[in-house]
Every structure is written in structure tokens, then in C-alpha cells.
Scaffold this motif. Structure first.
Motif, PDB file in Angstrom:
ATOM      1  N   THR A  71      64.221 119.956 103.853  1.00  0.00           N
ATOM      2  CA  THR A  71      65.295 119.203 104.505  1.00  0.00           C
ATOM      3  C   THR A  71      66.504 119.078 103.586  1.00  0.00           C
ATOM      4  O   THR A  71      67.642 119.309 103.994  1.00  0.00           O
ATOM      5  CB  THR A  71      64.791 117.804 104.912  1.00  0.00           C
ATOM      6  OG1 THR A  71      63.673 117.960 105.768  1.00  0.00           O
ATOM      7  CG2 THR A  71      65.876 117.019 105.622  1.00  0.00           C
ATOM      8  N   ALA A  72      66.244 118.736 102.320  1.00  0.00           N
ATOM      9  CA  ALA A  72      67.356 118.557 101.385  1.00  0.00           C
ATOM     10  C   ALA A  72      68.083 119.884 101.141  1.00  0.00           C
ATOM     11  O   ALA A  72      69.313 119.928 101.100  1.00  0.00           O
ATOM     12  CB  ALA A  72      66.855 117.978 100.067  1.00  0.00           C
ATOM     13  N   LEU A  73      67.327 120.971 101.004  1.00  0.00           N
ATOM     14  CA  LEU A  73      67.957 122.267 100.730  1.00  0.00           C
ATOM     15  C   LEU A  73      68.706 122.774 101.961  1.00  0.00           C
ATOM     16  O   LEU A  73      69.795 123.336 101.870  1.00  0.00           O
ATOM     17  CB  LEU A  73      66.914 123.280 100.274  1.00  0.00           C
ATOM     18  CG  LEU A  73      66.257 122.968  98.934  1.00  0.00           C
ATOM     19  CD1 LEU A  73      65.150 123.951  98.629  1.00  0.00           C
ATOM     20  CD2 LEU A  73      67.290 122.995  97.823  1.00  0.00           C
ATOM     21  N   LEU A  74      68.083 122.554 103.138  1.00  0.00           N
ATOM     22  CA  LEU A  74      68.701 122.996 104.382  1.00  0.00           C
ATOM     23  C   LEU A  74      70.008 122.248 104.631  1.00  0.00           C
ATOM     24  O   LEU A  74      70.921 122.752 105.276  1.00  0.00           O
ATOM     25  CB  LEU A  74      67.724 122.753 105.532  1.00  0.00           C
ATOM     26  CG  LEU A  74      67.917 123.521 106.827  1.00  0.00           C
ATOM     27  CD1 LEU A  74      67.913 125.004 106.563  1.00  0.00           C
ATOM     28  CD2 LEU A  74      66.823 123.159 107.819  1.00  0.00           C
ATOM     29  N   THR A  93      75.849 113.745 103.902  1.00  0.00           N
ATOM     30  CA  THR A  93      75.989 113.923 105.352  1.00  0.00           C
ATOM     31  C   THR A  93      75.249 115.182 105.802  1.00  0.00           C
ATOM     32  O   THR A  93      74.629 115.192 106.867  1.00  0.00           O
ATOM     33  CB  THR A  93      77.484 114.035 105.747  1.00  0.00           C
ATOM     34  OG1 THR A  93      78.136 114.816 104.755  1.00  0.00           O
ATOM     35  CG2 THR A  93      78.128 112.676 105.843  1.00  0.00           C
ATOM     36  N   GLY A  94      75.314 116.235 104.988  1.00  0.00           N
ATOM     37  CA  GLY A  94      74.604 117.466 105.312  1.00  0.00           C
ATOM     38  C   GLY A  94      73.106 117.224 105.406  1.00  0.00           C
ATOM     39  O   GLY A  94      72.437 117.673 106.338  1.00  0.00           O
ATOM     40  N   LEU A 132      65.621 130.660 105.360  1.00  0.00           N
ATOM     41  CA  LEU A 132      65.798 132.040 104.902  1.00  0.00           C
ATOM     42  C   LEU A 132      67.057 132.656 105.497  1.00  0.00           C
ATOM     43  O   LEU A 132      67.840 133.319 104.808  1.00  0.00           O
ATOM     44  CB  LEU A 132      64.573 132.872 105.259  1.00  0.00           C
ATOM     45  CG  LEU A 132      63.325 132.534 104.460  1.00  0.00           C
ATOM     46  CD1 LEU A 132      62.180 133.446 104.832  1.00  0.00           C
ATOM     47  CD2 LEU A 132      63.614 132.630 102.965  1.00  0.00           C
ATOM     48  N   LEU A 133      67.273 132.439 106.802  1.00  0.00           N
ATOM     49  CA  LEU A 133      68.462 132.987 107.458  1.00  0.00           C
ATOM     50  C   LEU A 133      69.720 132.495 106.776  1.00  0.00           C
ATOM     51  O   LEU A 133      70.627 133.259 106.429  1.00  0.00           O
ATOM     52  CB  LEU A 133      68.494 132.538 108.925  1.00  0.00           C
ATOM     53  CG  LEU A 133      67.679 133.391 109.888  1.00  0.00           C
ATOM     54  CD1 LEU A 133      67.789 132.832 111.290  1.00  0.00           C
ATOM     55  CD2 LEU A 133      68.216 134.814 109.841  1.00  0.00           C
ATOM     56  N   VAL A 134      69.717 131.168 106.573  1.00  0.00           N
ATOM     57  CA  VAL A 134      70.905 130.544 106.025  1.00  0.00           C
ATOM     58  C   VAL A 134      71.164 131.012 104.608  1.00  0.00           C
ATOM     59  O   VAL A 134      72.280 131.387 104.245  1.00  0.00           O
ATOM     60  CB  VAL A 134      70.676 129.023 106.057  1.00  0.00           C
ATOM     61  CG1 VAL A 134      71.582 128.340 105.080  1.00  0.00           C
ATOM     62  CG2 VAL A 134      70.870 128.505 107.452  1.00  0.00           C
ATOM     63  N   VAL A 135      70.115 131.025 103.810  1.00  0.00           N
ATOM     64  CA  VAL A 135      70.309 131.416 102.419  1.00  0.00           C
ATOM     65  C   VAL A 135      70.652 132.900 102.329  1.00  0.00           C
ATOM     66  O   VAL A 135      71.489 133.286 101.524  1.00  0.00           O
ATOM     67  CB  VAL A 135      69.067 131.083 101.579  1.00  0.00           C
ATOM     68  CG1 VAL A 135      69.328 131.386 100.135  1.00  0.00           C
ATOM     69  CG2 VAL A 135      68.716 129.627 101.740  1.00  0.00           C
ATOM     70  N   SER A 136      70.033 133.738 103.177  1.00  0.00           N
ATOM     71  CA  SER A 136      70.413 135.160 103.154  1.00  0.00           C
ATOM     72  C   SER A 136      71.877 135.302 103.480  1.00  0.00           C
ATOM     73  O   SER A 136      72.611 136.032 102.828  1.00  0.00           O
ATOM     74  CB  SER A 136      69.643 135.985 104.182  1.00  0.00           C
ATOM     75  OG  SER A 136      68.374 135.532 104.342  1.00  0.00           O
ATOM     76  N   ALA A 137      72.295 134.590 104.534  1.00  0.00           N
ATOM     77  CA  ALA A 137      73.692 134.697 104.942  1.00  0.00           C
ATOM     78  C   ALA A 137      74.612 134.276 103.812  1.00  0.00           C
ATOM     79  O   ALA A 137      75.566 134.973 103.477  1.00  0.00           O
ATOM     80  CB  ALA A 137      73.929 133.844 106.176  1.00  0.00           C
ATOM     81  N   THR A 138      74.300 133.144 103.179  1.00  0.00           N
ATOM     82  CA  THR A 138      75.152 132.692 102.069  1.00  0.00           C
ATOM     83  C   THR A 138      75.156 133.703 100.948  1.00  0.00           C
ATOM     84  O   THR A 138      76.201 133.998 100.376  1.00  0.00           O
ATOM     85  CB  THR A 138      74.654 131.369 101.449  1.00  0.00           C
ATOM     86  OG1 THR A 138      73.383 131.073 101.963  1.00  0.00           O
ATOM     87  CG2 THR A 138      75.595 130.253 101.702  1.00  0.00           C
TER      88      THR A 138
END
Lengths: 325, 343
Positions: free
Chosen positions: B278-281, B294-295, B329-335
Motif C-alpha cells: 500500500t505504501a509503495l503503491l 495523500t498518495g 509491477l505495471l506501475v513500477v515498470s511504467a515508471t
């Protein structure tokens, strides 16, 4: 961590002292329990420490050591253990020959490793996040495969004799699981410290850019590392399954934190604080002895966890506080 | 790390100032797509559930989602502060693995004292004190003994988890007190009190971290320790402070969990990895893909919406962990793929 060694005599003494934290703790724990816990020193008990506490954790922790050595971490070692166990049990249940089922088990672990390799070496995600993602996806996949997380039991009647060899067999009077652990440890030590591959992996962990500039295939080495980690963890899954004849979804995670602990405690043994197989094995031995010693001294089961935590904490504190003067 | 060069601009100012020096237009666009993407996924999921289930959008259910997210939300916010002060590298930077165990022990302390006939005030102080003490041990281990946070908090997690077992003998300690009853009841507008606690806690922390000089320095300590040291900040105090705060969040979450479950329960440790995720996401829900309060709140609510929606639609909730994993994974790959390539 990998600073140039200081030359001052005092500095060298401090460095030696910090490296001694783990061996000293090991001896102290051994002597302490020998004195306090009747039966601790009995041969049968010490063998049980090795077979029950040490074997599986040492295999998983050795796997973890490769990931840490390459400057990363693998939170999905437990997932590889589980996938191997699931593939193994499923094929035996389907009546396939045991050797084929064992190969499938390694394959199951390799799937996890390949997935990590694509994420880490292919896309470039940090190992912590990549393997955390794998761990979570693996958890759902296992629950989907098992109707929401039901264990898969093997009927005692229908299991071929050779199935039990890995977990319960013995060879020349020595338990097979222990022999497998010894073999894994020996091979891993040679690969990590003596082989070309191991030296590149270590270099990746210290300074990945240098490896890239030296013209070595950085990504290939990273990918190979995470596949190797999963394969080694898969061996633990096979031994575990052969011992207990059941696959319990998501049970492999029980090894995760202890494996990380052992691998990092092991770094205190190295002059430059690098992960090393000998240190990892001593770390696992320490954790195993403490777990068993606390049990044998008749201490309340729940205090055992407190004791283990306090001990890890002390070793780390002693070593870290004296290292970076 | 280098996308975050503009970090030292206060959050309030960041909204209006144009992109900083290093970001090119295309990267800016990609970034917007990515950040918008996370929110778009959230909104899409929300709308889908709203259409699929008639109950989903009722105030009662939305309040429920908030209440269910309260415990993991408070923990994830505590963890976020540690990550901000310790820096983004999860292995050598800031992390607190003892948070879930902390919550378990704090809840057990609260429940045990209530059962022993202590008044609420004493039990609350003891629970918060337990959380703070655990935070203090982490702080000392990291700043004074100089143990890497990952390892220090791993060892502390073991000790705390063991202490909880010793205290509870691995059983449930029931607790029903006036405080717990009001916490598990409804507040104004029929929305659960736990929801107000989560929003209040998030609001206060967000203001301090994202809109005060203190918060700005916290980011500086984490992202640019050398610069922060050079400008005279006492790094150790900030890092120690972040662990004290996460310890306190563990104590607060302990009381919330005692209210939610009418006592202490076993197996608090299982909350650890979901809280970490949750914190990383949460970073995806921030403008600059950095950890923000807020994130993290949005991320906690997103997970809460997923779990709730799956329950309403009678879908297997086992998929939630897989979706969390895929998302991260999606988010981190995209970043990673969108990040500027140079050194």
C-alpha cells in the motif's frame, strides 16, 4: 561497506572484532544451551537440529545469498518453494513417474525465477519491488489453483516409495535431506566465490555500472542470478514436499524472513561486509541452534520467538556498531 | 532518483510551478499519462463497481470501505513517513517491517489492560506507549547502532511478535470498552467513526509532511542526505523521529484494530506485506511519483474499494492480492521505462 581496508592497527582490530560477532555468538549459544538445557548435547537432538531446523532454511538462505550478493533481494523465494511443491505434488497425484515430477518441480520454481528475471533484468524494476509483486501474484495464483487455498494431500497408499527418498531417505547412514543441503551449500560456495559467474555477480552487487563498462553482459548475469535463486529455492520445496507429502498453498513464505536474516547476519563474517555462503550457513546454524535450544530448555514456546529476535538483534548491533567506526 | 530533483519545492508550490529544468516535454507528457493512469484505473474500478452492484455507492457502504481501510491506512501512512525520511532504496533506505507486529502488540496491551479492569485512559496511554517504545527501539537501532533499517526492524518485528504471543498466549483477548464501542460505532452522517479517524490522521500528517518546513526537510533528509547535512540538518534526529512516528501509528492502529475486532487477535503479522505494498503503491498517486501521505491514503482506499467491490460482487477476494501485485509491477515498470535514461 566495500571501502578500502584501513591500515591502522586499531582499525584492523575493530574490524576483526566485528567479524567475530557471529562465530562468538554461535559458540556462546552452544555453550549456554549445553549448560542450561538437558538433552541439548545428545547426538539425537543435535541431529534433529540439523535435519529439522537447518536443512530447508539453509537451502533457501543460500538461494537468498545469491540475490543479496547481486545487490538485490528476493522476496519471492517462498513462492518458488511453493510452485515447486505444487508442480511436484500435482504430477505425482496424476500418476506420473517421480523423476518427471521432480523435474516439473524444478520447472515450477524456474517459472518464478524467469518472471523475476524479466522484471528485474528486462524491465529494470528494483528487485525488492519486482519480487514483492511476484510474491503477491504468486499468492493469488496458488489460491486460484487450489480452490481458494486448500492443501493438496497425497493419499498414503498411492504414493510410490521413491517419492519419500528426498525427504525421509538415508544414504550411508546420513539423512538424504542433510546430504542435499550439504551439496547445495558446497556447490553454491564454489559458484559464488570461485567461478567466473560468481565473481561477476559479486561485482554487480558492488558496482553494477563497472560491470556494464567492462563490457560484461550485466542483464544476462542479473537474469541468471534470479533464475538460480528460484531453482535453489525449488530444491527446498521438493525436499519439503517429500517429507510432509502435502502441498500447502503459500506455506513457503515461512522461510522468507529467516532466510533474509541469515543472509544478512552472514555478511558480518566478511571483511567488507559482503554476503557469503559460509556466513549464511553459520547464520542459519545460529538460528537453528537457538530455536532448538530454547525448545529444549523448556522455555515457553512463545518466548522462543522473543529470544530469537533478541539474539539476531544483538549480533547485528554488535557487528554494525563496531564496523563503521 | 533523478526525476525528483524538484522535490525541494514545497508541495503547495509544486502544483502551479511548471516542470523543473531536467524534465523534457515528452517525459512530462508520459508522466502525466502515468499519474493520470493510476487515477483513471481507480475511477474506472469505482464506476464499474457502482454499476455492477446497487449497494456499492450507498453512503453506508462507502463509509464501510473507509472503516475497513482505516487500520492498514494508518499503518501505511506511518510507513510512508519512514520511507520519506530514509530514502527510496528499500534495502538500504527507510523501511519499518515491525509495524504490523507493533499493531498486534499494542492491540494486545490495550485489550489485556481493559480486561484487567483498567479505565480507557490508562489502556490507551499504554497502547500508544507500546507503539512509541517500539519506534524508539527502531530509532536507536538505526541511528545509534547503525543497523540497516530492513534488518533492524526485521529483528524488532520478531521480538515484538514474540512478546505479543507471550502476552496473549496466542489467543484472542476480547475487549469491550466505551472507547472501542464509540470507535466501532457511527459518527456524524452515519459514517463509521473509524473512517473519521483515518481521514483525520491522514489530514494532520499530510499537512505536516506536505506543507510545512519540517516536512520539506524530511524529504531532503531522505532524498539528498548529503545536501541536507551540508545545510545543517541533524539527519539522525529526522530519521529517529520518523521511526517514532511510525511506532506511534502502530499504537494507534492497535487501538483501531481492537475496536474493529472487539479485542486483540492473532496473526497481525500477516498485515505487513499488504501494508508495504500500500505504501509503495501510494507513489503512483502522487504528482512526482514520490511517497506522499495523500498518495498513500488514495492507495489504501483503492485497495479497500477492490476488496469491498469483490465482496459485493461475490468474486473471490483471493484475486485482490494478485491485482495488487500486478498493479505495483505495471506501475513500477511504467515508471522505470519512462524515466530519463542518462546516469
Amino acid at each position: 561497506m566495500s571501502a578500502v581496508p584501513a591500515l591502522g592497527a586499531e582499525r584492523r582490530l575493530v574490524e576483526a572484532a566485528s567479524r567475530l560477532a557471529l562465530p562468538v555468538a554461535l559458540v556462546a549459544v552452544f555453550l549456554l544451551f549445553s549448560a542450561l538445557a538437558p538433552g541439548f548435547l545428545a547426538a539425537a537432538n543435535l541431529q534433529s537440529v540439523l535435519v529439522n531446523n537447518f536443512t530447508l532454511l539453509s537451502i533457501v538462505a543460500v538461494a537468498m545469498t545469491f540475490a543479496v550478493s547481486a545487490g538485490g533481494i528476493d522476496l519471492s523465494v517462498g513462492t518458488a518453494v511453493d510452485f515447486a511443491s505444487f508442480a511436484f505434488v500435482s504430477l505425482v497425484l496424476a500418476g506420473q513417474p517421480v523423476p518427471l515430477a521432480l523435474a516439473a518441480g524444478l520447472g515450477g520454481g524456474a517459472v518464478v525465477g524467469l518472471f523475476n528475471a524479466v522484471l528485474i533484468a528486462g524491465i529494470g524494476i528494483s528487485p525488492f519491488l519486482a519480487t514483492l509483486g511476484t510474491l503477491f501474484i504468486g499468492r493469488s495464483v496458488q489460491q486460484l489453483l487450489t480452490n481458494g487455498g486448500n492443501p493438496v494431500y497425497l493419499p498414503p497408499a498411492g504414493v510410490p516409495e521413491s517419492f519419500h527418498l528426498l525427504g525421509r531417505g538415508s544414504l550411508a547412514g546420513l539423512p538424504v535431506p542433510l546430504l542435499i543441503a550439504a551439496l547445495v551449500i558446497a556447490l553454491a560456495a564454489v559458484i559464488l566465490a570461485r567461478s567466473r559467474f560468481g565473481r561477476v555477480v559479486t561485482a554487480v552487487g558492488i558496482e553494477a555500472e563497472v560491470v556494464r563498462y567492462s563490457g560484461l553482459p550485466l542483464k544476462a548475469h542479473l537474469a541468471a542470478t534470479y533464475v538460480l535463486v528460484a531453482l535453489i529455492a525449488a530444491v527446498a520445496g521438493l525436499v519439503l514436499t517429500s517429507t510432509v507429502t502435502v502441498y500447502i498453498p503459500n506455506s513457503g513464505n515461512a522461510f522468507l524472513l529467516n532466510a533474509i536474516g541469515a543472509a544478512f547476519i552472514g555478511t558480518t563474517l566478511h571483511r567488507h561486509g559482503r554476503p557469503n555462503i559460509a556466513g549464511t550457513v553459520l547464520g542459519v546454524l545460529l538460528l537453528s541452534l537457538v530455536a532448538n535450544g530454547l525448545l529444549m530448555s523448556g522455555l515457553n514456546f512463545y518466548w522462543q520467538q522473543v529470544g530469537t529476535g533478541l539474539l539476531i538483534f544483538t549480533v547485528l548491533a554488535l557487528s554494525f556498531a563496531s564496523r563503521k567506526v | 532518483m533523478l526525476v525528483d530533483t524538484a522535490l525541494l519545492v514545497p508541495a503547495s508550490a509544486r502544483a502551479d510551478t511548471p516542470s523543473p529544468q531536467k524534465t523534457t516535454v515528452s517525459q512530462g507528457l508520459a508522466g502525466i499519462a502515468l499519474r493520470g493512469g493510476a487515477l483513471a484505473v481507480f475511477v474506472t474500478v469505482f464506476v464499474l463497481f457502482a454499476f455492477a452492484s446497487p449497494i456499492f455507492l450507498t453512503p453506508f457502504n462507502l463509509g464501510n470501505i473507509l472503516a475497513q481501510s482505516a487500520i492498514s491506512g494508518v499503518l501505511a501512512i506511518g510507513l510512508t513517513v519512514v520511507i520519506i525520511a530514509g530514502g527510496g532504496n528499500v534495502v538500504s533506505g527507510g523501511i519499518d517491517l515491525s509495524l504490523a507486529a507493533n499493531m498486534g502488540l499494542s492491540a494486545a496491551v490495550y485489550a489485556a489492560l481493559s480486561q484487567a479492569g483498567q479505565v480507557d485512559g490508562v489502556a490507551v496511554l499504554a497502547a500508544l506507549g507500546t507503539g512509541l517504545a517500539i519506534g524508539a527501539v527502531n530509532a536507536l537501532a538505526v541511528t545509534w547502532a547503525r543497523i540497516v533499517p530492513l534488518l533492524a526492524t526485521l529483528a524488532v518485528m520478531n521480538v515484538v511478535g514474540g512478546l505479543e504471543l507471550v502476552l496473549t498466549q496466542n489467543t484472542v483477548i476480547p475487549a469491550i470498552t466505551p472507547l472501542l464501542e464509540s470507535l466501532s460505532g457511527s459518527g456524524p452522517f452515519g459514517i463509521p467513526a473509524l473512517a473519521y479517524v483515518l481521514l483525520g490522521f491522514a489530514l494532520i500528517t499530510a499537512v505536516v509532511v506536505q506543507a510545512t518546513p519540517l516536512g520539506l526537510r524530511l524529504y531532503a533528509v531522505g532524498e539528498f542526505p548529503e545536501a541536507a547535512r551540508a545545510s545543517g540538518l541533524a539527519l539522525k534526529r529526522f530519521i529517529a523521529g520518523s521511526f517514532l512516528f511510525s511506532g506511534l501509528s502502530g499504537g494507534i492502529a492497535g487501538i483501531l484494530s481492537a475496536a474493529y475486532l472487539s479485542g486483540s487477535t492473532t496473526g497481525a503479522g500477516e498485515l505487513l506485506l499488504p501494508v508495504v505494498v500500500t505504501a509503495l503503491l501510494g507513489q503512483v498517486f502522487s504528482r512526482r511519483l514520490v511517497p506522499t501521505i495523500t498518495g498513500t491514503l488514495l492507495s489504501a482506499l483503492f485497495v479497500g474499494v477492490l476488496i469491498n467491490g469483490f465482496q459485493l460482487l461475490n468474486l473471490s477476494s483471493t484475486l485482490v492480492s494478485g491485482i495488487q501485485g500486478l498493479l505495483i509491477l505495471l506501475v513500477v515498470s511504467a515508471t522505470t521505462l519512462l524515466r530519463p535514461k542518462e546516469g
